[in-house]
Design an enzyme around this catalytic site. Structure first.
Site, PDB file in Angstrom:
ATOM      1  N   LYS A 250      21.482  67.070  36.581  1.00 41.94           N
ATOM      2  CA  LYS A 250      21.933  66.155  35.535  1.00 41.94           C
ATOM      3  C   LYS A 250      23.318  66.577  35.074  1.00 41.94           C
ATOM      4  CE  LYS A 250      21.067  65.125  30.653  1.00 41.94           C
ATOM      5  NZ  LYS A 250      20.058  65.083  29.580  1.00 41.94           N
TER       6      LYS A 250
ATOM      7  N   LYS B 226      26.091  66.204  32.088  1.00 44.22           N
ATOM      8  CA  LYS B 226      26.414  65.780  30.730  1.00 44.22           C
ATOM      9  C   LYS B 226      27.801  65.139  30.762  1.00 44.22           C
ATOM     10  CE  LYS B 226      24.686  66.582  27.186  1.00 44.22           C
ATOM     11  NZ  LYS B 226      23.742  65.744  26.380  1.00 44.22           N
TER      12      LYS B 226
ATOM     13  N   ASP C  78      24.551  61.438  31.919  1.00 42.60           N
ATOM     14  CA  ASP C  78      24.295  61.204  30.496  1.00 42.60           C
ATOM     15  C   ASP C  78      25.625  61.134  29.730  1.00 42.60           C
ATOM     16  OD1 ASP C  78      23.488  61.167  27.858  1.00 42.60           O
ATOM     17  OD2 ASP C  78      22.878  63.274  27.816  1.00 42.60           O
TER      18      ASP C  78
ATOM     19  N   ASN D 219      26.003  60.203  26.740  1.00 37.72           N
ATOM     20  CA  ASN D 219      25.740  60.418  25.314  1.00 37.72           C
ATOM     21  C   ASN D 219      26.105  59.229  24.437  1.00 37.72           C
ATOM     22  OD1 ASN D 219      26.047  63.970  25.196  1.00 37.72           O
ATOM     23  ND2 ASN D 219      24.301  62.771  24.525  1.00 37.72           N
TER      24      ASN D 219
ATOM     25  N   GLU E 240      21.323  57.831  31.737  1.00 37.68           N
ATOM     26  CA  GLU E 240      20.801  58.206  30.426  1.00 37.68           C
ATOM     27  C   GLU E 240      21.758  57.815  29.304  1.00 37.68           C
ATOM     28  OE1 GLU E 240      19.818  62.324  27.954  1.00 37.68           O
ATOM     29  OE2 GLU E 240      19.697  62.314  30.140  1.00 37.68           O
TER      30      GLU E 240
ATOM     31  N   ASN F  82      17.335  59.829  24.956  1.00 38.91           N
ATOM     32  CA  ASN F  82      16.880  60.732  23.906  1.00 38.91           C
ATOM     33  C   ASN F  82      17.753  60.538  22.665  1.00 38.91           C
ATOM     34  OD1 ASN F  82      19.082  62.494  25.386  1.00 38.91           O
ATOM     35  ND2 ASN F  82      18.828  63.388  23.361  1.00 38.91           N
TER      36      ASN F  82
ATOM     37  N   ASP G  92      11.320  65.232  23.066  1.00 38.10           N
ATOM     38  CA  ASP G  92      11.803  66.526  22.583  1.00 38.10           C
ATOM     39  C   ASP G  92      10.908  66.905  21.422  1.00 38.10           C
ATOM     40  OD1 ASP G  92      13.132  68.598  21.197  1.00 38.10           O
ATOM     41  OD2 ASP G  92      15.078  67.934  21.933  1.00 38.10           O
TER      42      ASP G  92
ATOM     43  N   HIS H  28      13.905  66.135  27.036  1.00 33.63           N
ATOM     44  CA  HIS H  28      15.266  66.454  26.649  1.00 33.63           C
ATOM     45  C   HIS H  28      15.356  67.932  26.272  1.00 33.63           C
ATOM     46  CE1 HIS H  28      17.927  66.925  22.984  1.00 33.63           C
ATOM     47  NE2 HIS H  28      18.814  66.513  23.849  1.00 33.63           N
TER      48      HIS H  28
ATOM     49  N   ASN I  10      17.904  70.902  24.135  1.00 29.26           N
ATOM     50  CA  ASN I  10      19.045  71.365  23.375  1.00 29.26           C
ATOM     51  C   ASN I  10      19.159  72.863  23.631  1.00 29.26           C
ATOM     52  OD1 ASN I  10      20.897  71.881  21.039  1.00 29.26           O
ATOM     53  ND2 ASN I  10      20.366  69.767  20.546  1.00 29.26           N
TER      54      ASN I  10
END
Length: 440
Positions: A207, A209, A237, A239, A262, A285, A309, A336, A338
């Site tokens: 994945k 980011k 992703d 975001n 995502e 998420n 999450d 998800h 963090n």
């Protein structure tokens, strides 16, 4: 102060009937651990990540572990909730939930999400409850001599698959030495990072980011990854910082390269428009982060995959409720991540072991953490061949290292950070940086 003379706390403690077990005291300890300069849509990770470690002690000599965000406001809420739980039965999870909610009635609502400004609509009650729910389940498992997965319905897998989490990153924080990962600010750098992830950990999914560079550059990185690893499923992703037209354009371009896209956009309605226009599943998420988000998202047909999450959703018990709702309405499920330590990782693994409809390899930041930066005794949790064996010991299956907790609490005091703020840190380095959504 913590007892620095004791290296670890053993879970081998007296057996007792559940009804005789009561919360005697709760320790909430903020900690800090080294974090690389990982770039994201709202800035860059600071040199230290913050977490809070919750240790619930009972009158029967058992203890339970929980882990959550370490922002100062969140820690204050945890301590207020901890006071409300004195004398409670850790087997009565409904009572634990109610007492936590009652402790938050007068909350001032001032931040403390721990997610760097990316996700701000999670349920406050669930966010605070999560660590206590995990700790109580850990206690229950130790009292009964079974792993948490058994309490969640029983393990249906021995191993949990994880994906390699790729980030655009600088070679180092300004003024600090470079780390082992090096720089990754272009497609070649991302491919090199992925090679190391696959070589060192054996990941079978990757994945990226995104939301950092212009979409064309991030699409090129995905295409380069697809060329390098044609048999490995890929995710991107951004975001939530893309507009609907941008998301549709990039989505069409990457239909042959991605397993799913995502959070291309932040709003449910916008993701629904993207989903209707492209031939890719949409995961989230960010727009579905609480039970209140499920009905409108399902009605709008906005997402295919909910990245759960347990820190958002109220712990492991309510995450199991989410899995049932997902199954009922035909949604797929994954997890998800963090920045986290071993207690959260163990909780994720126990939950995934007992959740049949985990349809995709889960996210984790585990490789980005220094090996010595943790509060659990080392050796239980290891990623090999892209997966982790589910601990079968009582409770979460991990032990607290009290010396490490003491050291990492001192690290928190020394680093001077009180809340996560990726944007301000980026602006301290690049004063021209602006927080903007959608950005493209």
């Amino acid at each position: 102060m913590l007892d620095a003379t004791t290296q670890q706390v053993s879970s081998q403690s007296p057996q007792s009937e559940p009804t005789s077990c009561r919360v005697e005291r709760i320790e909430v300890t903020p900690v800090a651990f080294a974090d690389p300069p990982l770039l994201n849509s709202v800035g860059v990770h600071e040199p230290f990540a913050l977490r809070a470690i919750v240790v619930v002690h009972t009158n029967t000599g058992h203890y339970g572990l929980g882990e959550t965000y370490g922002d100062e406001a969140h820690v204050a809420r945890l301590r207020r909730a901890a006071s409300a739980l004195q004398g409670a039965d850790p087997f009565n999870l409904n009572l634990i939930s109610r007492l936590v909610s009652e402790s938050l009635v007068q909350d001032n609502g001032q931040g403390g999400h721990g997610t760097g400004g990316m996700v701000t609509t999670t349920s406050l009650d669930d966010r605070v409850l999560s660590a206590f729910n995990v700790a109580c389940l850990d206690i229950q498992g130790k009292v009964l001599g079974v792993p948490v997965s058994t309490l969640l319905g029983g393990a249906i897998r021995e191993y949990v698959d994880f994906s390699g989490y790729l980030f655009y990153k600088w070679a180092n924080h300004p003024g600090r030495e470079s780390d082992k990962w090096g720089e990754a600010i272009d497609p070649a750098g991302i491919v090199a990072q992925a090679r190391k992830m696959v070589t060192d950990y054996g990941f079978k999914a990757l994945k990226l980011k995104g939301g950092v560079f212009p979409p064309d550059q991030e699409a090129a990185a995905i295409e380069a990854l697809h060329q390098e690893f044609p048999d490995i499923p890929l995710r991107l992703d951004p975001n939530g910082v893309w507009s609907v037209p941008t998301a549709i354009e990039v989505g069409h371009r990457l239909e042959a390269s991605l397993q799913y896209l995502e959070d291309p956009c932040l709003r449910i309605a916008d993701n629904a428009a993207v989903r209707a226009a492209i031939n890719l599943p949409i995961a989230t998420n960010m727009c579905v982060v609480s039970f209140a988000d499920l009905q409108p998202a399902i009605k709008a047909q906005a997402v295919d995959i909910v990245l759960s999450d347990h820190h958002f959703w109220g712990g492991l018990s309510r995450s199991k409720l989410l899995s049932g709702i997902a199954e009922t309405f035909g949604l797929s499920l994954s997890m998800h991540s963090n920045s986290h330590l071993g207690i959260s990782f163990a909780a994720m693994i126990q939950l995934a072991a007992a959740t049949e409809n985990i349809d995709y390899a889960c996210d984790t930041h585990w490789p980005w953490k220094l090996e010595e930066d943790d509060v659990i005794v080392a050796g239980t949790l290891t990623i090999q061949d892209g997966k982790v064996q589910v601990p079968t010991g009582p409770g979460l299956g991990v032990e607290l290292d009290t010396q490490a907790l003491e050291r990492m609490h001192q690290q928190y005091l020394d680093c001077g950070l009180k809340q996560r703020d990726d944007t301000s840190y980026m602006q301290s380095i690049d004063p021209t940086y602006e927080l903007k959504s959608p950005r493209w």
